[in-house]
Design a protein around this motif. Structure first.
Motif, PDB file in Angstrom:
ATOM      1  N   GLY A   1       0.831  -1.203   0.000  1.00 18.47           N
ATOM      2  CA  GLY A   1       0.000   0.000   0.000  1.00 18.47           C
ATOM      3  C   GLY A   1       0.863   1.249   0.000  1.00 18.47           C
ATOM      4  N   LYS A   2       1.892   1.227   0.837  1.00 21.37           N
ATOM      5  CA  LYS A   2       2.763   2.407   0.898  1.00 21.37           C
ATOM      6  C   LYS A   2       3.573   2.552  -0.386  1.00 21.37           C
ATOM      7  N   PHE A   3       4.054   1.447  -0.925  1.00 23.27           N
ATOM      8  CA  PHE A   3       4.802   1.513  -2.185  1.00 23.27           C
ATOM      9  C   PHE A   3       3.945   2.138  -3.290  1.00 23.27           C
ATOM     10  N   LEU A   4       2.690   1.680  -3.412  1.00 28.59           N
ATOM     11  CA  LEU A   4       1.817   2.232  -4.453  1.00 28.59           C
ATOM     12  C   LEU A   4       1.632   3.732  -4.258  1.00 28.59           C
ATOM     13  N   ALA A   5       1.420   4.131  -3.001  1.00 24.73           N
ATOM     14  CA  ALA A   5       1.175   5.548  -2.723  1.00 24.73           C
ATOM     15  C   ALA A   5       2.427   6.384  -2.985  1.00 24.73           C
ATOM     16  N   LEU A   6       3.583   5.876  -2.578  1.00 24.25           N
ATOM     17  CA  LEU A   6       4.826   6.625  -2.834  1.00 24.25           C
ATOM     18  C   LEU A   6       5.092   6.704  -4.337  1.00 24.25           C
ATOM     19  N   HIS A   7       4.795   5.612  -5.033  1.00 28.14           N
ATOM     20  CA  HIS A   7       5.024   5.614  -6.471  1.00 28.14           C
ATOM     21  C   HIS A   7       4.084   6.605  -7.162  1.00 28.14           C
ATOM     22  N   ALA A   8       2.812   6.603  -6.748  1.00 28.82           N
ATOM     23  CA  ALA A   8       1.868   7.575  -7.317  1.00 28.82           C
ATOM     24  C   ALA A   8       2.356   8.998  -7.015  1.00 28.82           C
ATOM     25  N   ARG A   9       2.889   9.194  -5.817  1.00 28.66           N
ATOM     26  CA  ARG A   9       3.415  10.513  -5.454  1.00 28.66           C
ATOM     27  C   ARG A   9       4.615  10.866  -6.335  1.00 28.66           C
ATOM     28  N   SER A  10       5.462   9.899  -6.608  1.00 28.54           N
ATOM     29  CA  SER A  10       6.677  10.179  -7.386  1.00 28.54           C
ATOM     30  C   SER A  10       6.349  10.598  -8.817  1.00 28.54           C
ATOM     31  N   VAL A  11       5.207  10.154  -9.348  1.00 24.48           N
ATOM     32  CA  VAL A  11       4.826  10.594 -10.704  1.00 24.48           C
ATOM     33  C   VAL A  11       3.865  11.786 -10.631  1.00 24.48           C
ATOM     34  N   LYS A  12       3.746  12.348  -9.418  1.00 26.45           N
ATOM     35  CA  LYS A  12       2.903  13.532  -9.204  1.00 26.45           C
ATOM     36  C   LYS A  12       1.464  13.292  -9.660  1.00 26.45           C
ATOM     37  N   ALA A  13       0.949  12.121  -9.295  1.00 26.54           N
ATOM     38  CA  ALA A  13      -0.417  11.772  -9.716  1.00 26.54           C
ATOM     39  C   ALA A  13      -1.438  12.667  -9.022  1.00 26.54           C
ATOM     40  N   LYS A  14      -2.327  13.221  -9.819  1.00 23.76           N
ATOM     41  CA  LYS A  14      -3.422  14.042  -9.273  1.00 23.76           C
ATOM     42  C   LYS A  14      -4.756  13.309  -9.406  1.00 23.76           C
ATOM     43  N   HIS A  15      -4.872  12.514 -10.464  1.00 24.88           N
ATOM     44  CA  HIS A  15      -6.113  11.771 -10.694  1.00 24.88           C
ATOM     45  C   HIS A  15      -5.760  10.287 -10.752  1.00 24.88           C
TER      46      HIS A  15
END
Ligand code: SAM
Length: 239
Positions: A60-74
């Motif tokens: 769960g944390k990996f997915l969230a950090l990865h989404a953060r690293s690509v600056k995901a907004k949606h």
């Protein structure tokens, strides 16, 4: 509060995998306020009689950090259960929004309650119904410009429809957006003749093989072990 709140005999266990996850969580998760919020969400899922199918904390944390690293907004999530991974993204990325597709009204209700408790409900859109139908509607909304494309997709629902979800996600993603399809290794059953025709295994093989021939993406397959299982995910990056 303990992180492991479920024991499910269907999972494959190895004491080393469990110990390593506990070691990682105790060093890398427990000092954060999100740890308590997310553990409360897991307990609410369990207390509501729902299945033990949330991702494990490190993933769960990996997915969230990865989404953060690509600056995901949606962010698009197919298969919400009790909102565990959705809350991970929303806590890690304060300006992100998650559109989550879930077939079960109970799961949608519990997710909504968990999101309220976590203080992120205003950024979680839950669409209740069969995800293929929801995606068809989302596609027409994106085409007509009333909904933005996605920056990150996590596919984690009925495995038989993996390819249908992936196909929609590839069309509905911005360039550079990752698509993660969970549970496609299935204890290695994807390469064992006696298992390859079981519907979830066949669904895993279908999405892997079609992604490999899909000019919209570059993809790879990652095996994982964890406190929950030997499994893994398909990772694709939209060109
Ligand atoms: C593995 S759980 C999702 C776990 C969640 N991603 C997490 O880690 O917190 C799978 C979810 O997909 C939902 N689901 C199954 N079939 C579906 C369908 N056809 N459309 C939408 N959701 C579906 C189930 O009700 C269940 O809540």
């Amino acid at each position: 509060m303990s992180t492991t709140v479920f024991v499910n005999d269907e999972y494959e266990h190895d004491d080393r995998w469990t110990a390593v996850d506990a070691y990682g969580v105790s060093n890398l998760h427990t000092k954060e306020k999100s740890n308590e919020i997310l553990n409360e969400a897991l307990h609410h899922i369990q207390d509501s009689g729902m299945p033990d199918d949330s991702t494990y904390p490190a993933f769960g944390k990996f997915l969230a950090l990865h989404a953060r690293s690509v600056k995901a907004k949606h962010i698009l999530e197919v298969g919400l259960l009790g909102g565990y991974t959705a809350i991970w993204y929303l806590l890690q990325i304060p300006d992100a929004r998650v559109t989550a597709l879930e077939i079960s009204p109970l799961h949608s209700k519990v997710s909504s309650e968990n999101a309220q408790r976590a203080g992120v409900a205003d950024r979680l859109e839950i669409i209740t119904g069969p995800a293929v139908e929801s995606l068809r509607k989302i596609k027409s909304e994106v085409a007509s410009g009333i909904r933005p494309k996605f920056d990150f997709t996590f596919i984690d629902a009925d495995k038989e429809n993996n390819w249908a979800y992936f196909d929609y996600a590839a069309d509905l993603s911005n360039s550079g957006a990752p698509i993660v399809v969970d549970n496609v290794i299935r204890k290695g059953w994807i390469v064992l003749d006696e298992h390859v025709n079981e519907p979830p295994v066949a669904g895993a093989r279908e999405v892997i093989e079609k992604a490999g021939n899909d000019p919209r993406v570059d993809s790879c397959l990652l095996q994982t072990v964890s406190e929950k299982n030997y499994d893994g995910f398909l990772y694709a990056l939209v060109k």
